[in-house]
Design a protein around this motif. Structure first.
Motif, PDB file in Angstrom:
ATOM      1  N   ALA A 151       0.830  -1.196   0.000  1.00  0.00           N
ATOM      2  CA  ALA A 151       0.000   0.000   0.000  1.00  0.00           C
ATOM      3  C   ALA A 151       0.869   1.251   0.000  1.00  0.00           C
ATOM      4  CB  ALA A 151      -0.918   0.003   1.223  1.00  0.00           C
ATOM      5  N   LEU A 152       0.367   2.294  -0.661  1.00  0.00           N
ATOM      6  CA  LEU A 152       1.001   3.607  -0.678  1.00  0.00           C
ATOM      7  C   LEU A 152      -0.080   4.657  -0.455  1.00  0.00           C
ATOM      8  CD1 LEU A 152       3.262   3.287  -3.856  1.00  0.00           C
ATOM      9  CD2 LEU A 152       4.060   3.260  -1.473  1.00  0.00           C
ATOM     10  N   GLU A 153       0.338   5.831  -0.032  1.00  0.00           N
ATOM     11  CA  GLU A 153      -0.542   6.988  -0.024  1.00  0.00           C
ATOM     12  C   GLU A 153       0.168   8.110  -0.760  1.00  0.00           C
ATOM     13  OE1 GLU A 153      -3.328   9.820   2.815  1.00  0.00           O
ATOM     14  OE2 GLU A 153      -2.431   7.982   3.627  1.00  0.00           O
ATOM     15  N   THR A 154      -0.174   8.245  -2.025  1.00  0.00           N
ATOM     16  CA  THR A 154       0.479   9.201  -2.912  1.00  0.00           C
ATOM     17  C   THR A 154      -0.365   9.273  -4.184  1.00  0.00           C
ATOM     18  OG1 THR A 154       2.562   9.732  -4.050  1.00  0.00           O
ATOM     19  CG2 THR A 154       1.993   7.405  -3.881  1.00  0.00           C
ATOM     20  N   GLU A 155       0.154   9.891  -5.228  1.00  0.00           N
ATOM     21  CA  GLU A 155      -0.576   9.932  -6.487  1.00  0.00           C
ATOM     22  C   GLU A 155      -0.712   8.527  -7.076  1.00  0.00           C
ATOM     23  OE1 GLU A 155       0.545  14.401  -8.105  1.00  0.00           O
ATOM     24  OE2 GLU A 155       1.445  12.654  -9.066  1.00  0.00           O
ATOM     25  N   GLN A 156      -1.911   8.215  -7.489  1.00  0.00           N
ATOM     26  CA  GLN A 156      -2.209   6.927  -8.110  1.00  0.00           C
ATOM     27  C   GLN A 156      -2.415   7.164  -9.603  1.00  0.00           C
ATOM     28  OE1 GLN A 156      -6.001   5.289  -7.011  1.00  0.00           O
ATOM     29  NE2 GLN A 156      -5.416   3.176  -7.491  1.00  0.00           N
ATOM     30  N   TYR A 157      -1.470   6.714 -10.406  1.00  0.00           N
ATOM     31  CA  TYR A 157      -1.514   7.018 -11.835  1.00  0.00           C
ATOM     32  C   TYR A 157      -2.542   6.179 -12.585  1.00  0.00           C
ATOM     33  CZ  TYR A 157       2.343  10.292 -12.776  1.00  0.00           C
ATOM     34  OH  TYR A 157       3.141  11.413 -12.883  1.00  0.00           O
ATOM     35  N   TRP A 158      -3.348   6.871 -13.369  1.00  0.00           N
ATOM     36  CA  TRP A 158      -4.216   6.267 -14.386  1.00  0.00           C
ATOM     37  C   TRP A 158      -3.420   6.362 -15.681  1.00  0.00           C
ATOM     38  CZ3 TRP A 158     -10.131   6.701 -14.304  1.00  0.00           C
ATOM     39  CH2 TRP A 158     -10.702   6.294 -15.527  1.00  0.00           C
ATOM     40  N   VAL A 159      -3.154   5.221 -16.309  1.00  0.00           N
ATOM     41  CA  VAL A 159      -2.226   5.145 -17.432  1.00  0.00           C
ATOM     42  C   VAL A 159      -2.934   4.611 -18.675  1.00  0.00           C
ATOM     43  CG1 VAL A 159      -0.117   4.037 -18.292  1.00  0.00           C
ATOM     44  CG2 VAL A 159      -0.240   4.811 -15.920  1.00  0.00           C
ATOM     45  N   LEU A 160      -2.745   5.287 -19.794  1.00  0.00           N
ATOM     46  CA  LEU A 160      -3.145   4.762 -21.093  1.00  0.00           C
ATOM     47  C   LEU A 160      -2.004   3.894 -21.598  1.00  0.00           C
ATOM     48  CD1 LEU A 160      -4.581   8.076 -22.602  1.00  0.00           C
ATOM     49  CD2 LEU A 160      -5.759   6.361 -21.201  1.00  0.00           C
ATOM     50  N   HIS A 161      -2.314   2.680 -22.085  1.00  0.00           N
ATOM     51  CA  HIS A 161      -1.243   1.719 -22.350  1.00  0.00           C
ATOM     52  C   HIS A 161      -1.660   0.761 -23.448  1.00  0.00           C
ATOM     53  CE1 HIS A 161      -3.454  -1.434 -20.033  1.00  0.00           C
ATOM     54  NE2 HIS A 161      -3.934  -0.362 -19.429  1.00  0.00           N
ATOM     55  N   ASP A 162      -0.698  -0.103 -23.858  1.00  0.00           N
ATOM     56  CA  ASP A 162      -1.003  -1.101 -24.881  1.00  0.00           C
ATOM     57  C   ASP A 162      -0.525  -2.473 -24.433  1.00  0.00           C
ATOM     58  OD1 ASP A 162       1.735  -1.591 -25.656  1.00  0.00           O
ATOM     59  OD2 ASP A 162       1.709   0.197 -26.913  1.00  0.00           O
ATOM     60  N   ASP A 163      -0.825  -3.488 -25.240  1.00  0.00           N
ATOM     61  CA  ASP A 163      -0.565  -4.852 -24.781  1.00  0.00           C
ATOM     62  C   ASP A 163       0.802  -5.384 -25.211  1.00  0.00           C
ATOM     63  OD1 ASP A 163      -1.011  -5.371 -27.456  1.00  0.00           O
ATOM     64  OD2 ASP A 163      -2.773  -6.635 -27.152  1.00  0.00           O
ATOM     65  N   LEU A 164       1.702  -4.503 -25.654  1.00  0.00           N
ATOM     66  CA  LEU A 164       3.085  -4.920 -25.826  1.00  0.00           C
ATOM     67  C   LEU A 164       3.826  -4.941 -24.484  1.00  0.00           C
ATOM     68  CD1 LEU A 164       5.147  -5.742 -28.016  1.00  0.00           C
ATOM     69  CD2 LEU A 164       5.809  -3.344 -28.193  1.00  0.00           C
ATOM     70  N   ASN A 165       3.234  -4.312 -23.474  1.00  0.00           N
ATOM     71  CA  ASN A 165       3.839  -4.297 -22.147  1.00  0.00           C
ATOM     72  C   ASN A 165       3.686  -5.644 -21.449  1.00  0.00           C
ATOM     73  OD1 ASN A 165       4.395  -1.560 -22.427  1.00  0.00           O
ATOM     74  ND2 ASN A 165       2.513  -0.918 -21.416  1.00  0.00           N
ATOM     75  N   ASP A 166       4.714  -6.019 -20.691  1.00  0.00           N
ATOM     76  CA  ASP A 166       4.620  -7.127 -19.747  1.00  0.00           C
ATOM     77  C   ASP A 166       4.380  -6.497 -18.379  1.00  0.00           C
ATOM     78  OD1 ASP A 166       5.078  -9.214 -21.595  1.00  0.00           O
ATOM     79  OD2 ASP A 166       7.223  -8.805 -21.544  1.00  0.00           O
ATOM     80  N   VAL A 167       3.183  -6.633 -17.871  1.00  0.00           N
ATOM     81  CA  VAL A 167       2.770  -5.930 -16.662  1.00  0.00           C
ATOM     82  C   VAL A 167       3.109  -6.769 -15.434  1.00  0.00           C
ATOM     83  CG1 VAL A 167       0.841  -4.894 -15.423  1.00  0.00           C
ATOM     84  CG2 VAL A 167       0.959  -4.739 -17.931  1.00  0.00           C
ATOM     85  N   LEU A 168       3.894  -6.178 -14.541  1.00  0.00           N
ATOM     86  CA  LEU A 168       4.328  -6.873 -13.332  1.00  0.00           C
ATOM     87  C   LEU A 168       3.467  -6.521 -12.129  1.00  0.00           C
ATOM     88  CD1 LEU A 168       8.210  -6.500 -13.660  1.00  0.00           C
ATOM     89  CD2 LEU A 168       6.665  -8.127 -14.758  1.00  0.00           C
ATOM     90  N   ALA A 169       2.816  -5.371 -12.175  1.00  0.00           N
ATOM     91  CA  ALA A 169       1.943  -4.965 -11.073  1.00  0.00           C
ATOM     92  C   ALA A 169       0.916  -3.981 -11.603  1.00  0.00           C
ATOM     93  CB  ALA A 169       2.745  -4.339  -9.935  1.00  0.00           C
ATOM     94  N   THR A 170      -0.234  -3.951 -10.956  1.00  0.00           N
ATOM     95  CA  THR A 170      -1.320  -3.069 -11.357  1.00  0.00           C
ATOM     96  C   THR A 170      -1.837  -2.299 -10.147  1.00  0.00           C
ATOM     97  OG1 THR A 170      -3.054  -4.717 -10.962  1.00  0.00           O
ATOM     98  CG2 THR A 170      -2.052  -4.676 -13.159  1.00  0.00           C
ATOM     99  N   THR A 171      -2.654  -1.304 -10.414  1.00  0.00           N
ATOM    100  CA  THR A 171      -3.416  -0.624  -9.368  1.00  0.00           C
ATOM    101  C   THR A 171      -4.800  -0.308  -9.922  1.00  0.00           C
ATOM    102  OG1 THR A 171      -3.392   1.200  -7.773  1.00  0.00           O
ATOM    103  CG2 THR A 171      -2.611   1.697  -9.994  1.00  0.00           C
ATOM    104  N   THR A 172      -5.804  -0.353  -9.067  1.00  0.00           N
ATOM    105  CA  THR A 172      -7.189  -0.191  -9.511  1.00  0.00           C
ATOM    106  C   THR A 172      -7.791   1.082  -8.933  1.00  0.00           C
ATOM    107  OG1 THR A 172      -7.501  -2.579  -9.753  1.00  0.00           O
ATOM    108  CG2 THR A 172      -9.482  -1.222  -9.528  1.00  0.00           C
ATOM    109  N   HIS A 173      -8.412   1.860  -9.817  1.00  0.00           N
ATOM    110  CA  HIS A 173      -9.106   3.087  -9.440  1.00  0.00           C
ATOM    111  C   HIS A 173     -10.578   2.757  -9.228  1.00  0.00           C
ATOM    112  CE1 HIS A 173      -5.569   5.314 -11.001  1.00  0.00           C
ATOM    113  NE2 HIS A 173      -5.577   4.357 -11.914  1.00  0.00           N
ATOM    114  N   PRO A 174     -11.075   2.867  -8.004  1.00  0.00           N
ATOM    115  CA  PRO A 174     -12.480   2.530  -7.769  1.00  0.00           C
ATOM    116  C   PRO A 174     -13.396   3.647  -8.237  1.00  0.00           C
ATOM    117  CG  PRO A 174     -11.476   3.309  -5.747  1.00  0.00           C
ATOM    118  CD  PRO A 174     -10.372   3.257  -6.769  1.00  0.00           C
TER     119      PRO A 174
END
Length: 231
Positions: A151-174
């Motif tokens: 857990a963090l308390e800081t800016e939570q980035y909403w990112v525009l992205h594509d599927d060439l990335n290998d994603v190691l971690a995510t975050t969810t905006h409720p």
């Protein structure tokens, strides 16, 4: 034989590009890199210098990049130079360049804020408590193996992205009643990307020096830089 790391820092001062990168210079040197620090991205246009560089660590939020510098950066990464960074220093750089966006694979879109009645008019209005969750790949990848969701308390980035990335971690905006979206939105928080013979590493956490000093964030960035560097 030592390797060469190029640290390029500048742009919007709100992300403390000098102080932030200074945190990692001792680690790079202790890891066997000769480190060069530049305050202008025009170094990317120096083909001879880039050919000798094994890792670029970029911390340049917003700002602009010339066609020559961008071509030099893309050429260097395609030839095997690593590119690594965190937060706006890599994921919110050069907003006017679609070719840069294609190279890094993700672009900052927003950081959702607090409930309006709790906002005080400074950067903390965008500080939220949230969780960075490892993906199945992240639980085995050398950058994040052995870590747990945190857990963090800081800016939570909403990112525009594509599927060439290998994603190691995510975050969810409720969804929130004061925001216009109506279902949870999941963004990559840590990803890697292969580009030609080169590697790209991005961690979206890192708004301020105290966030970069978090044990999990710092570990991910240090491992990410080593992973990205030409070997």
């Amino acid at each position: 034989m030592s390797r060469s790391a190029l640290v390029v820092r500048g742009g919007w001062e709100g992300h403390q590009p000098v102080e932030a990168t200074e945190l990692f210079l001792p680690f790079l040197r202790d890891s066997g890199f000769d480190v060069r620090v530049e305050s202008s991205n025009e170094v990317y246009a120096d083909a001879a210098a880039m050919a000798q560089t094994d890792l670029i660590v970029q911390s340049v939020t917003m700002s602009e990049i010339s066609r020559e510098a961008l071509d030099g950066l893309r050429t260097a990464v395609e030839a095997g130079c690593g590119l690594a960074g965190w937060h706006g220093g890599i994921a919110d750089s050069y907003r006017g360049s679609s070719d840069y966006l294609q190279l890094v694979g993700g672009q900052f879109a927003t950081h959702p804020g607090k409930e309006p009645s709790l906002r005080v008019g400074d950067s903390t209005d965008n500080y939220l408590g949230y969780t960075i969750e490892l993906t199945d790949l992240g639980r085995t990848h050398e950058i994040t193996a052995g870590l747990e969701d945190f857990a963090l308390e800081t800016e939570q980035y909403w990112v525009l992205h594509d599927d060439l990335n290998d994603v190691l971690a995510t975050t969810t905006h409720p969804p929130q009643p004061y925001h216009p979206w109506h279902r949870p939105v999941t963004s990559p928080a840590v990803w890697t990307r292969s580009w030609g013979s080169g590697r790209v590493f991005v961690c979206t956490a890192g708004h301020s020096v105290d966030v970069l000093a978090d044990d999990n964030v710092r570990t991910i960035i240090e491992r990410g830089m080593l992973w990205a560097a030409r070997s």
